[in-house]
Scaffold this motif. Structure first.
Motif, PDB file in Angstrom:
ATOM      1  N   ALA A 189       0.831  -1.208   0.000  1.00 14.44           N
ATOM      2  CA  ALA A 189       0.000   0.000   0.000  1.00 14.44           C
ATOM      3  C   ALA A 189       0.865   1.257   0.000  1.00 14.44           C
ATOM      4  CB  ALA A 189      -0.926  -0.006   1.215  1.00 14.44           C
ATOM      5  N   GLU A 190       1.937   1.267   0.814  1.00 16.73           N
ATOM      6  CA  GLU A 190       2.818   2.433   0.845  1.00 16.73           C
ATOM      7  C   GLU A 190       3.526   2.609  -0.492  1.00 16.73           C
ATOM      8  OE1 GLU A 190       3.043   4.650   3.169  1.00 16.73           O
ATOM      9  OE2 GLU A 190       1.608   3.631   4.464  1.00 16.73           O
ATOM     10  N   LYS A 193       1.155   4.118  -2.937  1.00 19.43           N
ATOM     11  CA  LYS A 193       0.956   5.555  -2.738  1.00 19.43           C
ATOM     12  C   LYS A 193       2.091   6.366  -3.362  1.00 19.43           C
ATOM     13  CE  LYS A 193      -1.726   5.207   1.559  1.00 19.43           C
ATOM     14  NZ  LYS A 193      -1.748   5.528   3.015  1.00 19.43           N
ATOM     15  N   SER A 194       3.313   5.846  -3.260  1.00 18.24           N
ATOM     16  CA  SER A 194       4.472   6.574  -3.777  1.00 18.24           C
ATOM     17  C   SER A 194       4.824   6.171  -5.199  1.00 18.24           C
ATOM     18  CB  SER A 194       5.680   6.331  -2.867  1.00 18.24           C
ATOM     19  OG  SER A 194       5.995   4.951  -2.813  1.00 18.24           O
ATOM     20  N   LYS A 415       4.904  16.730  -6.848  1.00 19.13           N
ATOM     21  CA  LYS A 415       4.725  15.327  -6.461  1.00 19.13           C
ATOM     22  C   LYS A 415       5.997  14.533  -6.686  1.00 19.13           C
ATOM     23  CE  LYS A 415      -0.279  15.166  -7.230  1.00 19.13           C
ATOM     24  NZ  LYS A 415      -1.383  14.591  -8.061  1.00 19.13           N
ATOM     25  N   SER A 420       3.527  18.447  -2.532  1.00 19.24           N
ATOM     26  CA  SER A 420       2.194  18.661  -3.079  1.00 19.24           C
ATOM     27  C   SER A 420       2.017  20.137  -3.421  1.00 19.24           C
ATOM     28  CB  SER A 420       1.110  18.235  -2.076  1.00 19.24           C
ATOM     29  OG  SER A 420       1.207  19.011  -0.888  1.00 19.24           O
TER      30      SER A 420
END
Length: 471
Positions: A189-190, A193-194, A415, A420
């Motif tokens: 999952a991490e 995300k990246s 990003k 952000s």
């Protein structure tokens, strides 16, 4: 062996772990109920019962009460207080509270059948044991606190042991699931995300763990490579088309400029310039997502001041607010392009623009561009970061409006730094664009050559004054 087990299917791992409770229960009994808790009470009862039997037999063989008292003083065990009293008196006092479970009750039950014994109240908290010696005499035995124990204590220990027997295997199973099965999923999952399609990682998802997890990691890596290839093919195609459009646009511009009979010559040149700018901005957007620029240690304060000076030189009111020097590890060309695009968007709709570099609090690094324009309509702040999205009706529609790629490029670059881009309206009017950057990439800057030269000059002046004072 352990490595093969970790790579086995999850179903097989659960089956193997389900068999663990059997030896685990045995180990729990040995570990959680050691000898002092299991056998201490029974041992105390057995020892005290033997001692009382011997003393009673000796008392029965004694000649009179004087010999009995001497016998008790000589042979009374430590922790027991014994005395010879008339048996009728002891038998009358035999009533006691039933809920007071002490060693006296167990001793009464384990004494031989020919021993008549009864439990009598010792005090408000303890019971004593009365054993009949003969028809007239009885032996009253009082116990110390070391020998008295509530039966509920053993019950509690037994209950705790049973609970631990049930919980311990489940706890081991939960820890295994959390550490071996869930942890890779959390890492997936991490990593998702990246996930960046412009990165250089060939295998972002580590192929390790159980069979299902290794299959999942391989599928995710294959999917990532497929998506990256598709994006690269799209980018190459669009880049080639954009490059090919430059040639006919250049020929068209040259023909229009050489012609003297076209009444709308200037309008045609303006349209050609617009198409050329659109192609250039499209190429800039495509290159921002396709090229992975390495990180470099730069002074972003000087970088931002250079951008501000460039806009000020062409007549815009752009003001820099922030430190004189600030070291940061970033993609220099990308960050320059991002700040430039945001400032260009701000001067297009505002008259006064402030560019602020901030590192307060220390856990936050941000570049804030603020203008005094009309701002954005409610609900358009996130859409404004999408490619080719224009909100001219919210800002102001004019011929100088862009093509909707400037903020998208800035967002992509932010990003790619792990940060952000946030757009928000300010009161009473205006728009604030905040580029948030990771604070981990802040680097201390060494003293510049100018600072070193100034320090050396100050030192020389101090030495010269010192020599003059000594002369």
């Amino acid at each position: 062996m352990i490595g093969r087990f970790r790579r086995a299917p999850i179903r097989l791992q659960f089956v193997v772990l389900a068999a663990i409770p059997i030896p685990a229960v045995l180990l729990s009994v040995v570990a959680l109920l050691p000898e002092p808790y299991i056998f201490q009470a029974k041992q105390v009862v057995a020892v005290r019962s033997t001692q009382i039997e011997l003393i009673v037999e000796q008392l029965r063989n004694s000649a009179d009460d004087a010999d009995a008292e001497k016998l008790l003083r000589a042979s009374a065990p430590t922790g027991l207080e014994m005395s010879v009293l008339p048996w009728p008196d002891l038998n009358v006092a035999s009533s006691h509270q039933g809920n007071m479970q002490f060693i006296a009750d167990d001793l009464r039950d384990v004494l031989p059948s020919d021993f008549e014994a009864t439990v009598v109240p010792q005090d408000s908290e303890h019971n004593a044991l009365a054993v009949r010696v003969d028809a007239k005499r009885g032996l009253l035995v009082r116990f110390s606190d070391a020998d008295t124990y509530p039966a509920v204590f053993g019950t509690i220990v037994e209950l705790i042991a049973k609970i631990l027997m049930l919980i311990l295997p489940m706890l081991l199973l939960v820890l295994y699931i959390g550490g071996v099965i869930t942890s890779p999923l959390v890492r997936f999952a991490e990593a998702a995300k990246s996930l960046r399609l412009d990165g250089n990682e060939e295998q972002l998802f580590t192929v390790a763990g159980a069979k299902e997890l290794r299959t999942l990691a391989t599928a995710l890596n294959d999917m990532r490579r497929g998506i990256r290839k598709m994006v690269d093919d799209r980018t190459r195609m669009l880049t080639a088309v954009s490059h090919d459009l430059r040639t006919p646009l250049t020929r068209l511009r040259m023909r229009v400029e050489r012609s003297k009979e076209i009444p709308s010559k200037q309008a045609m040149l303006d349209d050609i310039a617009t198409l050329t700018a659109m192609i250039e901005e499209s190429l800039q957007y495509l290159s921002s997502t396709a090229r992975d620029e390495p990180l470099r240690k730069v002074d972003i304060a000087a970088l931002i001041k250079t951008i501000v000076a460039g806009f000020s030189d062409v007549g815009h009111t752009v003001i820099y607010v922030g430190p004189e020097r600030f070291g940061y590890s970033c993609k220099q060309k990308g960050l320059t392009r991002a700040v430039t695009n945001i400032v260009e968007n701000a001067v297009r709709f505002g008259k006064i623009v402030h560019v602020q570099l901030s590192n307060f609090p220390p856990s936050k690094v941000s570049v804030v561009v603020q203008d005094d324009g009309p701002g954005l309509a409610e609900g358009l702040h996130e859409k404004a970061l999408e490619p080719f999205f224009k909100a001219d009706e919210a800002r102001s529609s004019n011929t100088n409006s862009g093509f909707g790629l400037g903020l998208s490029i800035a967002d992509e670059i932010a990003k790619s730094h792990g940060g952000s881009l946030l757009l928000e309206n300010i009161s009473p009017h205006g728009l604030r664009a905040t580029i948030s950057l990771p604070p981990e990439q802040v680097v201390p800057l060494k003293n510049s050559k100018t600072d070193e030269m100034q320090r050396q000059a100050s030192t020389r002046q101090a030495l010269a004054k010192g020599r003059q004072s000594t002369t």
